[in-house]
Design a protein around this motif. Structure first.
Motif, PDB file in Angstrom:
ATOM      1  N   THR A 239       5.528 -10.372  -0.146  1.00  0.00           N
ATOM      2  CA  THR A 239       6.073  -9.534  -1.220  1.00  0.00           C
ATOM      3  C   THR A 239       6.495 -10.383  -2.410  1.00  0.00           C
ATOM      4  OG1 THR A 239       8.324  -9.656  -0.369  1.00  0.00           O
ATOM      5  CG2 THR A 239       6.959  -7.869   0.459  1.00  0.00           C
ATOM      6  N   ALA A 241       6.233 -12.844  -5.770  1.00  0.00           N
ATOM      7  CA  ALA A 241       5.393 -12.816  -6.962  1.00  0.00           C
ATOM      8  C   ALA A 241       4.292 -13.868  -6.828  1.00  0.00           C
ATOM      9  CB  ALA A 241       6.230 -13.096  -8.197  1.00  0.00           C
ATOM     10  N   MET A 242       3.259 -13.727  -7.669  1.00  0.00           N
ATOM     11  CA  MET A 242       2.094 -14.593  -7.530  1.00  0.00           C
ATOM     12  C   MET A 242       2.422 -16.070  -7.773  1.00  0.00           C
ATOM     13  SD  MET A 242       0.061 -12.274  -6.670  1.00  0.00           S
ATOM     14  CE  MET A 242      -1.572 -12.998  -6.663  1.00  0.00           C
ATOM     15  N   TYR A 278      -9.516  -8.144  -0.529  1.00  0.00           N
ATOM     16  CA  TYR A 278      -9.379  -8.572  -1.912  1.00  0.00           C
ATOM     17  C   TYR A 278      -7.898  -8.530  -2.318  1.00  0.00           C
ATOM     18  CZ  TYR A 278      -9.144  -3.579  -1.945  1.00  0.00           C
ATOM     19  OH  TYR A 278      -8.791  -2.301  -1.622  1.00  0.00           O
ATOM     20  N   GLN A 279      -7.066  -8.045  -1.396  1.00  0.00           N
ATOM     21  CA  GLN A 279      -5.680  -7.778  -1.763  1.00  0.00           C
ATOM     22  C   GLN A 279      -4.934  -9.045  -2.137  1.00  0.00           C
ATOM     23  OE1 GLN A 279      -3.981  -5.125   0.984  1.00  0.00           O
ATOM     24  NE2 GLN A 279      -2.055  -4.935  -0.108  1.00  0.00           N
ATOM     25  N   SER A 280      -4.137  -8.965  -3.188  1.00  0.00           N
ATOM     26  CA  SER A 280      -3.489 -10.162  -3.696  1.00  0.00           C
ATOM     27  C   SER A 280      -2.037 -10.257  -3.296  1.00  0.00           C
ATOM     28  CB  SER A 280      -3.571 -10.179  -5.221  1.00  0.00           C
ATOM     29  OG  SER A 280      -2.996  -9.003  -5.751  1.00  0.00           O
ATOM     30  N   LYS A 281      -1.439  -9.108  -3.027  1.00  0.00           N
ATOM     31  CA  LYS A 281      -0.027  -9.178  -2.645  1.00  0.00           C
ATOM     32  C   LYS A 281       0.372  -7.915  -1.903  1.00  0.00           C
ATOM     33  CE  LYS A 281       3.687  -8.010  -4.505  1.00  0.00           C
ATOM     34  NZ  LYS A 281       4.939  -8.573  -4.965  1.00  0.00           N
ATOM     35  N   LEU A 282       1.530  -7.980  -1.281  1.00  0.00           N
ATOM     36  CA  LEU A 282       2.035  -6.814  -0.568  1.00  0.00           C
ATOM     37  C   LEU A 282       3.230  -6.261  -1.321  1.00  0.00           C
ATOM     38  CD1 LEU A 282       1.716  -8.239   3.015  1.00  0.00           C
ATOM     39  CD2 LEU A 282       0.274  -6.536   1.918  1.00  0.00           C
ATOM     40  N   LYS A 512      -6.099 -18.040   1.469  1.00  0.00           N
ATOM     41  CA  LYS A 512      -6.203 -16.886   2.373  1.00  0.00           C
ATOM     42  C   LYS A 512      -6.330 -17.340   3.814  1.00  0.00           C
ATOM     43  CE  LYS A 512      -8.218 -13.640  -0.856  1.00  0.00           C
ATOM     44  NZ  LYS A 512      -9.382 -12.967  -1.384  1.00  0.00           N
TER      45      LYS A 512
END
Lengths: 648, 219, 246
Positions: A239, A241-242, A278-282, A512
């Protein structure tokens, strides 16, 4: 014989902090102006500390990775902030908040720190109100409270579902005031890439990379504060931030600061489940939802299967065929058990084949709450969260239950600090999530904001001053020293190396894979074999990274892939330390669950005899195993018990 | 040196809005007087005579001109600053304005200005004897009504005036409520009313001005 | 789904920049808009091309870091949504999507879709706070605050400082951003003490930085991902008049 001195003041628990403040050393105003402080990070801890230190008259240089201090990830905290104000008159006290925090942390936090945290919690609320933070109010004009996981009183203050944002903007305002005054100098889009430690062993500066120009800059100061947040992004999906990363802390570790309890990672029970690779974040759904939502899965496996195949809808399952497993297992706390307990319970049900959605999800149902309170009340309480959920999933939570699953959220582990929040390197202080913190093995909801602001407004300004009182004869530090040369050169070499590999794997694809290894081998449930395998896999992946990563572009100007590669390089080392820590800790405690150590009912089983200590890891060299230092935990004011959320 | 150093953006806008509200009031007076022409030319002439001779009005007309000048001047200054503040535009920009005619105020404003010049040329300058053959007379008095009727017997003029009034209506539709917003008079309890009133004002004034030449032409 | 993208590429602040066309294929409708650009960037990196630079961070719609002018709207056509929360199911298969940076003189383009928004920080530094220092403040409950005012203050305080209001405004005006902060404090008793100085200083800074003038088009409110109301602008105008009149 341990090398660790936690510097806990003498005296009764409730008087330790007062005693400290009464006897600490001070710096006179004229001397404050001559002393420089570096603050890395502008979240709640860093922003509040930089502002407060600036107000006191120190020269502060503050660094943030984003384009503005207002964007630090503290901003994303939704639910609220705890304080022992006892405004609702439900029996809260400082001691009770302290007790709940220590118990919630599964008796793995330091008593004196946690008590201080509870003690200053009330000042935080006063401070934020004075800053104009628009906390929720009752009709009579007084501050409103709500309840949160792990507590039986209502002590959580909140500003709609955006408490973190409002508190951060309060600190940002205070910081802006000091920037205008000139006592704080702001450096944006800078990332700390190394810590500079002088020959006398003191931290005297940092090396940063300017993310706009790519330039490597040197900054010196009499003391350094790292408040760069946690390392949850080690797991790739979290959760966080990037840009949240563990590099500042990791670089400090490699310069000699101990890293404590890296295996204590909090997995938040109410996140939107993973939906694609492809998901980048939760995305987190605030824990406050558990106040009114009921968590369940189907009682029958065949129902769960039909839901997964979308043959039936959740509402087709009659009440008697629903398993409200938290209410069943923990009647006293029900849906409001602490996060680690709720997360493991969800995993247990899904592993047993009762999961919904992709199989890795459970329902969070508001049907009963809507029937009891009406849709309008629910909308007023959670409207923005429901809207967010619908935007992401395309499901309307007013009509069909939400689906949630645990996700990496917060790291209780971090750089080891003493009572003064000073690391094992003199002059290096650590605040907020970046330190190993006051939460023990598990953090309660609404306590992260409390800790960040406690460190920033009320602890560090005192303790750093105490340290700096000895430094008034030290002239302004020059950056023209061998230590700075060496640190900058090392950074340049690392960057050159990364750019020269020119392999075939992108940074994200390796990240990943690291995340997958961490989640599978050192995630919600761990065991010896899995951790040993995991360590090997991380080592192999690290080798692959350094021989086959593809980082395009140059070191000049904005190069986001290079930024990510530098962070991943550190994660690939930190991950191994996390797994090692998890492997050595032969017990289950809070966020650390070892399958070998559980009760027959599947509850965590601590081993207080052998593991009631803080594991402070010391860097010994790249090819050497880190040294384990132990800080014993002594509980004089609290009776150590098995955590029990089944009965009051 | 940017003119913002003289007055802040909000001060300039407040001046714009106050002048604008003043001009809106003037338009209502003007329309009321014009509407006499629909009923009785003499009544109109009486009114015109009063306006042309009353000492207060004589002084006030210069205030009115000043009002126009300031409104126009500030409109231009603000607009230039607004253009400067976005040197490079978008390739694709959707319609986002909630007050639809707000987008074209400088253009409708410029057109109104040109119209105003022509309009003054048609009447005020004639009356002052600066252009044309003077105002026709009736019973020893200026027959302003006849001047209007003569002009609006020309279909071209009628069409021109009608189009101009429609464009002015667009300007007014935004102007009315915008002035209130700029003066800080926006509150949930009455904002809906102001927006409604703004629309009603724009429609009534526009229709009023449009109907008069049409009625005269077709009468 | 497949999409045609027209993306603004600009190597540096001084580069002239131009639109470049890209095709992306097999995008899941559940992906977010930024994840779609992530996929494009992965492909560009594979091909050895320079990835598209864009700002983003929390990806849950609260940090205000993401921007992008998508098909003529800041943060895309979906109301009350930041770009990071915009999902591909809102687009049509085969659609052409134009992606531009925020455009305003005080927000210069740094690279591709990244602009410098430090002007907003400067405005806050000019007075967007209550000047209290740490410690020595009264008890939180010592000043009761009318719930309606507290709620209105919260509505205003919800601003994430993303700059969509400036991007949307045909005049590149920052009035919604500035007024949200002015309003938040004007509505609270703690903030009233410095109200006059605050509004004057913040408006002066806003003007100095070269933002345009508000012409009440209300585009900002329509495009604000947090739905900040233009009533705040009126409140700021009111506060400004009060401050000027003493």
């Amino acid at each position: 014989m341990t090398k660790i001195d936690s510097k806990i003041p003498e005296g009764p628990l409730a008087e330790k902090w007062t005693h400290y403040k009464e006897h600490q050393k001070l710096v006179n105003p004229a001397n404050k102006r001559k002393l420089d402080i570096i603050v890395v990070g502008t979240g709640l801890a860093g922003g509040a500390a930089a502002a407060s230190l600036g107000e006191m008259g120190f020269n502060v240089k503050v660094f943030c990775i984003q384009d503005s201090p207002r964007r630090a990830h503290s901003i994303a905290a939704q639910g609220g902030i705890n304080a022992a104000k006892n405004y609702p008159n439900d029996g809260d006290t400082v001691y009770r908040l302290f007790y709940d925090t220590v118990k919630g942390g599964d008796y793995r936090g330091r008593e004196a720190n946690t008590y201080r945290l509870a003690e200053v919690s009330n000042n935080i609320i006063d401070q934020c109100v004075a800053q104009g933070v628009p906390f929720a109010r009752e009709y009579g004009g007084t501050l409103a409270n709500r309840s949160f996981g792990g507590a039986q009183v209502s002590r959580t203050f909140y500003a709609r579902g955006q408490t973190g944002q409002q508190l951060l903007l309060g600190a940002y305002g205070a910081l802006s005031k000091e920037i205008k005054k000139g006592s704080v100098k702001l450096f944006t889009r800078r990332e700390m890439v190394d810590l500079v430690v002088m020959k006398d062993g003191r931290a005297r500066g940092i090396i940063v990379r300017n993310l706009f120009t790519g330039e490597i800059e040197r900054h010196s100061a009499h003391a350094v504060l790292i408040a760069s947040g946690g390392y949850g992004n080690l797991f790739y999906l979290s959760t966080n931030a990037m840009t949240s990363n563990g590099s500042a802390a990791w670089r400090a570790y490699k310069r000699g600061a101990y890293f404590a309890n890296p295996c204590y990672v909090q997995i938040h029970p109410t996140c939107i489940p993973v939906h694609g690779d492809y998901q980048s974040k939760l995305t987190l759904m605030s824990e406050s939802l558990r106040n009114d939502g009921r968590i369940w899965v189907p009682k029958k496996k065949e129902d769960a299967e039909r839901i997964r195949k979308k043959e039936i809808r959740p509402r087709d399952i009659p009440e008697e065929d629903r398993d409200y497993y938290l209410e069943r297992r923990y009647p006293a706390f029900g849906n409001l058990v602490p996060r680690d307990v709720a997360s493991r319970a969800a995993k247990e049900r899904c592993d047993a084949g009762y999961g919904v959605g992709t199989g890795l999800a459970v329902f969070l149902d508001f049907k009963d709450a809507i029937n009891r309170l009406g849709k309008d009340v629910i909308k007023a309480r959670y409207g923005n969260l429901f809207d967010m959920y619908e935007r992401i999933t395309d499901d309307n939570p007013y009509e069909t239950p939400m689906m949630i699953y645990p996700a990496i959220h917060y790291t209780m582990g971090g750089l080891w600090v003493d009572y003064e929040l000073q690391s094992s390197i003199p002059g290096l202080f650590v605040g907020g999530e970046a330190n190993f913190s006051d939460h023990g093995a598990n953090r309660l909801g609404a306590s992260a904001l409390m800790q960040g602001l406690s460190d920033g407004y009320f602890v560090l300004p005192y303790t750093m001053q105490n340290y700096l009182a000895d430094q008034i004869t030290v002239d302004r530090i020059t950056t023209d020293t061998e230590e700075f040369d060496e640190a900058e050169k090392a950074v340049q070499e690392r960057i050159d190396k990364l750019l020269s590999i020119n392999g075939t794997e992108t940074v994200d694809s390796i990240h990943k894979r690291l995340g997958r290894i961490m989640w599978d081998h050192a995630g919600m449930a761990r065991n010896k074999k899995g951790l040993e395998e995991g360590i090997k896999m991380i080592q192999e992946l690290r080798k692959e990274f350094w021989s086959n990563v593809k980082v395009p572009g140059t070191k000049d100007g904005i190069n986001i892939e290079l930024e990510k590669a530098l962070r991943l390089a550190d994660f690939l080392e930190l991950g191994e330390l996390l797994a090692r820590d998890a492997l050595h800790r032969e017990e289950s405690a809070g966020g650390h669950f070892r399958e070998e150590h559980q009760t027959p009912e599947g509850e965590a089983k601590r081993n207080d005899k052998d593991f009631m200590y803080v594991a402070a890891w010391e860097y010994a060299g790249d090819d050497k195993e880190p040294v384990l230092n132990k800080e014993p935990l002594v509980y004089e004011n609290i009776e150590v018990k098995t955590r029990n959320y089944k009965t009051a | 040196m940017s003119s913002s150093h003289f007055y802040s953006s909000i001060t300039k806008k407040i001046i714009m809005s106050l002048m604008g509200l003043f001009l809106l009031t003037f338009l209502l007076v003007h329309l009321t007087l014009n509407s006499f022409l629909l009923f009785d030319k003499n009544l109109f002439n009486e009114g015109a005579h009063f306006m042309g001779t009353n000492p207060f009005i004589q002084v006030f007309q210069w205030v009115l001109f000043a009002g126009f000048a300031i409104h126009i001047l500030y409109g231009i200054i603000l607009q230039i600053q607004n253009w400067v503040s976005r040197p490079k535009g978008y390739k694709k920009r959707a319609w986002m304005e909630q007050s639809p005619f707000s987008k074209y105020m400088i253009y409708t404003g410029a057109i109104i200005f040109i119209f105003l010049a022509i309009h003054l040329g048609n009447f005020f300058f004639v009356k002052m004897g600066w252009v044309g053959n003077g105002v026709p007379e009736l019973g020893g008095k200026e027959d302003m009504g006849q001047l209007v009727i003569d002009l609006f017997s020309n279909g071209g003029y009628v069409a021109f005036y009608v189009i101009m009034f429609l464009l002015m209506g667009f300007h007014l539709d935004h102007a009315f409520q915008s002035a209130f917003q700029t003066l800080g008079l926006n509150h949930p309890t009455y904002w809906g009313f102001i927006k409604g009133l703004s629309r009603v004002y724009a429609i009534v004034v526009t229709l009023g001005f449009v109907i008069i030449p049409l009625v005269i032409y077709f009468r | 789904m497949d999409l045609k993208l027209k993306i603004w590429r600009q190597a540096s602040p001084t580069d002239k920049g131009q639109f470049v066309d890209y095709d992306v294929h097999n995008i899941s409708t559940d992906a977010s808009f930024l994840e779609m650009i992530d996929i494009l960037n992965d492909e560009l990196i594979e091909k050895g091309e320079r990835p598209v630079a864009f700002d983003h961070d929390c990806r849950e719609g609260i940090c205000g870091m993401c921007s992008l002018y998508i098909n003529g709207h800041p943060h895309g056509p979906e109301a009350a949504t930041t770009t990071c929360q915009l999902h591909m199911r809102k687009f049509k298969d085969g659609e052409t999507v134009v992606i531009e940076p925020w455009r305003a003189k005080p927000f210069p383009v740094i690279k591709d879709l990244i602009v410098d928004r430090s002007a907003f920080d400067e405005i806050i530094q000019s007075g967007g706070y209550i000047s209290v220092t740490t410690g020595g403040v009264p008890d939180g409950n010592s000043i009761p605050i009318n719930k309606e005012h507290a709620d209105l203050a919260m509505d205003a305080a919800a601003c994430i400082g993303c700059g969509a209001c400036v991007a949307a405004c045909k005049n590149a005006s920052a009035m919604l951003f500035v007024s949200a902060k002015v309003s938040q404090f004007a509505l609270l008793p703690q903030g009233k003490i410095e109200a006059h100085d605050r509004v004057k200083a913040m408006v002066a800074k806003m003007d100095e930085l070269g933002f345009g003038n508000c012409t009440n088009t209300y585009a900002c409110e329509a495009e604000c991902p947090k739905e900040i109301s233009v009533a705040n602008i009126a409140r700021m105008n009111r506060e400004f008049i009060k401050a000027k009149l003493g």
